[in-house]
Write a protein that holds these residues in place. Structure first.
Motif, mmCIF file in Angstrom:
data_model
loop_
_atom_site.group_PDB
_atom_site.id
_atom_site.type_symbol
_atom_site.label_atom_id
_atom_site.label_comp_id
_atom_site.label_asym_id
_atom_site.label_seq_id
_atom_site.Cartn_x
_atom_site.Cartn_y
_atom_site.Cartn_z
ATOM 1 N N LEU A 1 -3.584 13.938 -30.542
ATOM 2 C CA LEU A 1 -4.406 13.690 -31.729
ATOM 3 C C LEU A 1 -3.580 13.019 -32.824
ATOM 4 N N GLY A 2 -2.343 13.452 -32.981
ATOM 5 C CA GLY A 2 -1.472 12.838 -33.980
ATOM 6 C C GLY A 2 -1.198 11.381 -33.668
ATOM 7 N N SER A 3 -0.996 11.086 -32.386
ATOM 8 C CA SER A 3 -0.763 9.705 -31.976
ATOM 9 C C SER A 3 -1.980 8.840 -32.262
ATOM 10 N N HIS A 4 -3.180 9.359 -31.973
ATOM 11 C CA HIS A 4 -4.405 8.610 -32.249
ATOM 12 C C HIS A 4 -4.547 8.323 -33.739
ATOM 13 N N TYR A 5 -4.181 9.296 -34.570
ATOM 14 C CA TYR A 5 -4.264 9.123 -36.023
ATOM 15 C C TYR A 5 -3.307 8.027 -36.492
ATOM 16 N N GLN A 6 -2.099 8.039 -35.963
ATOM 17 C CA GLN A 6 -1.110 7.024 -36.349
ATOM 18 C C GLN A 6 -1.576 5.628 -35.974
ATOM 19 N N VAL A 7 -2.134 5.490 -34.780
ATOM 20 C CA VAL A 7 -2.613 4.184 -34.331
ATOM 21 C C VAL A 7 -3.763 3.709 -35.219
ATOM 22 N N ALA A 8 -4.660 4.634 -35.599
ATOM 23 C CA ALA A 8 -5.783 4.275 -36.467
ATOM 24 C C ALA A 8 -5.288 3.800 -37.823
ATOM 25 N N CYS A 9 -4.290 4.473 -38.375
ATOM 26 C CA CYS A 9 -3.720 4.059 -39.665
ATOM 27 C C CYS A 9 -3.064 2.689 -39.555
ATOM 28 N N GLU A 10 -2.378 2.429 -38.452
ATOM 29 C CA GLU A 10 -1.724 1.144 -38.259
ATOM 30 C C GLU A 10 -2.750 0.019 -38.174
ATOM 31 N N GLN A 11 -3.868 0.283 -37.481
ATOM 32 C CA GLN A 11 -4.911 -0.724 -37.377
ATOM 33 C C GLN A 11 -5.534 -1.001 -38.744
ATOM 34 N N LEU A 12 -5.742 0.044 -39.541
ATOM 35 C CA LEU A 12 -6.269 -0.138 -40.900
ATOM 36 C C LEU A 12 -5.288 -0.937 -41.752
ATOM 37 N N ARG A 13 -4.007 -0.668 -41.588
ATOM 38 C CA ARG A 13 -2.983 -1.399 -42.340
ATOM 39 C C ARG A 13 -3.008 -2.880 -41.980
ATOM 40 N N ASN A 14 -3.133 -3.156 -40.679
ATOM 41 C CA ASN A 14 -3.149 -4.549 -40.239
ATOM 42 C C ASN A 14 -4.371 -5.289 -40.762
ATOM 43 N N LEU A 15 -5.529 -4.638 -40.701
ATOM 44 C CA LEU A 15 -6.767 -5.301 -41.116
ATOM 45 C C LEU A 15 -6.873 -5.408 -42.629
ATOM 46 N N GLY A 16 -6.443 -4.366 -43.341
ATOM 47 C CA GLY A 16 -6.647 -4.334 -44.782
ATOM 48 C C GLY A 16 -5.541 -4.969 -45.606
ATOM 49 N N LEU A 17 -4.314 -4.975 -45.087
ATOM 50 C CA LEU A 17 -3.186 -5.433 -45.890
ATOM 51 C C LEU A 17 -2.596 -6.769 -45.454
ATOM 52 N N LYS B 1 -2.109 -11.634 -39.106
ATOM 53 C CA LYS B 1 -2.704 -10.612 -38.238
ATOM 54 C C LYS B 1 -2.429 -10.918 -36.774
ATOM 55 N N LEU B 2 -2.573 -12.180 -36.405
ATOM 56 C CA LEU B 2 -2.349 -12.562 -35.012
ATOM 57 C C LEU B 2 -0.885 -12.416 -34.634
ATOM 58 N N ALA B 3 0.014 -12.819 -35.525
ATOM 59 C CA ALA B 3 1.442 -12.680 -35.257
ATOM 60 C C ALA B 3 1.814 -11.219 -35.054
ATOM 61 N N LYS B 4 1.252 -10.352 -35.895
ATOM 62 C CA LYS B 4 1.527 -8.911 -35.776
ATOM 63 C C LYS B 4 1.030 -8.375 -34.437
ATOM 64 N N LEU B 5 -0.156 -8.802 -34.024
ATOM 65 C CA LEU B 5 -0.708 -8.338 -32.752
ATOM 66 C C LEU B 5 0.140 -8.808 -31.574
ATOM 67 N N LEU B 6 0.550 -10.078 -31.588
ATOM 68 C CA LEU B 6 1.364 -10.615 -30.496
ATOM 69 C C LEU B 6 2.715 -9.905 -30.423
ATOM 70 N N LEU B 7 3.273 -9.578 -31.562
ATOM 71 C CA LEU B 7 4.550 -8.854 -31.582
ATOM 72 C C LEU B 7 4.380 -7.436 -31.046
ATOM 73 N N ASP B 8 3.227 -6.825 -31.329
ATOM 74 C CA ASP B 8 2.955 -5.495 -30.766
ATOM 75 C C ASP B 8 2.867 -5.569 -29.247
ATOM 76 N N PHE B 9 2.188 -6.591 -28.744
ATOM 77 C CA PHE B 9 2.107 -6.788 -27.296
ATOM 78 C C PHE B 9 3.492 -7.034 -26.709
ATOM 79 N N ALA B 10 4.336 -7.728 -27.463
ATOM 80 C CA ALA B 10 5.662 -8.103 -26.974
ATOM 81 C C ALA B 10 6.560 -6.897 -26.727
ATOM 82 N N ALA B 11 6.225 -5.770 -27.344
ATOM 83 C CA ALA B 11 7.043 -4.566 -27.157
ATOM 84 C C ALA B 11 7.089 -4.152 -25.689
ATOM 85 N N ALA B 12 6.026 -4.482 -24.951
ATOM 86 C CA ALA B 12 5.985 -4.159 -23.525
ATOM 87 C C ALA B 12 6.209 -5.395 -22.664
ATOM 88 N N GLY B 13 6.692 -6.476 -23.282
ATOM 89 C CA GLY B 13 6.886 -7.726 -22.562
ATOM 90 C C GLY B 13 8.179 -7.770 -21.769
#
Length: 238
Positions: free
Chosen positions: A140-156, A163-175
């Protein structure tokens, strides 16, 4: 035994070949044995809907293999993807525990193996095995953190490129790191990427073209190569 979509359906959790650091995988043998008695494992094709928002929660879904996207929709039909779940995660956990309808829709991105546990059986399992509660809290804590991160990306994030650069970099963590750069398999279409960052498909396509012209990324089918990671990171301010 090979099941649909190429999966080898697992007879029990203790001998599961997919067993790793997932939600239930590290429970004691006695708990895993009881879990086997209440779970129902199935294989799903890409594009299968496990549950939809506002639907009454019937139980929890443990993602054994594959990827599932979680999204919300407006009454006008606009869609926003909240996150992509990975093997080991439990879907529908909040709704099953609280007895409230699902807040999101869960749809498979590619063939998946999923274990379903009915809500009443899950509640009895937690009562009998309190050692599972810390794992529930962690999930549950992990889900909350991910939700906050998504709000941060969309709102800030100020712009679509950021936004796209941030998303691609997130994907790159498992690249996979290569001499050319970071190679990643994009799990989303341009339309789905747009739904992830709150913009349009046309904007995503145009921004990727701009990134390519600057030699930041190169897209080959569904494989993306991040050629200049530092330059891509320069777009991100939050």
């Amino acid at each position: 035994m090979k099941g649909p979509y190429g999966f080898e359906l697992n007879g029990d959790c203790q001998s599961c070949k997919l067993r790793s650091n997932g939600f239930f995988c590290q429970l004691p043998p006695a708990a895993l044995k009881d879990l086997d008695a209440i779970r129902f494992t199935s294989a799903y094709p890409a594009g299968a809907v496990l549950f939809i928002e506002k639907q009454t929660a019937r139980g929890v879904y443990v993602l054994c293999d594959g990827e599932v996207k979680l999204s919300i929709s407006s009454t006008e039909g606009k869609k926003l993807i909240l996150r992509i779940t990975k093997p080991g995660e439990v879907l529908g956990l909040v709704s099953a525990l609280s007895g409230t309808p699902h807040e999101v829709t869960a749809e498979t991105l590619r063939p998946c193996q999923v274990a379903f546990i009915p809500r009443d059986a899950f509640s009895r399992f937690l009562t009998k095995h309190p050692e599972a509660y810390p794992i529930v809290a962690s999930q549950l804590g992990s889900h909350y953190q991910v939700a906050c991160e998504q709000l941060r990306n969309l709102g800030l994030c100020a712009s679509a490129p950021e936004k796209l650069a941030k998303l691609l970099l997130d994907f790159a963590a498992a690249g996979r790191q290569t001499k050319e750069g970071t190679r990643i398999k994009l799990p989303l279409t341009h339309e789905e990427i747009a739904e992830f960052i709150g913009t349009t498909r046309e904007t995503v396509t145009r921004t990727l073209t701009q990134f390519k012209s600057r030699h930041l990324v190169e897209l080959r089918g569904s494989t993306l190569l991040i050629e200049d990671r530092k330059a891509l990171e320069a777009f991100v301010t939050v």
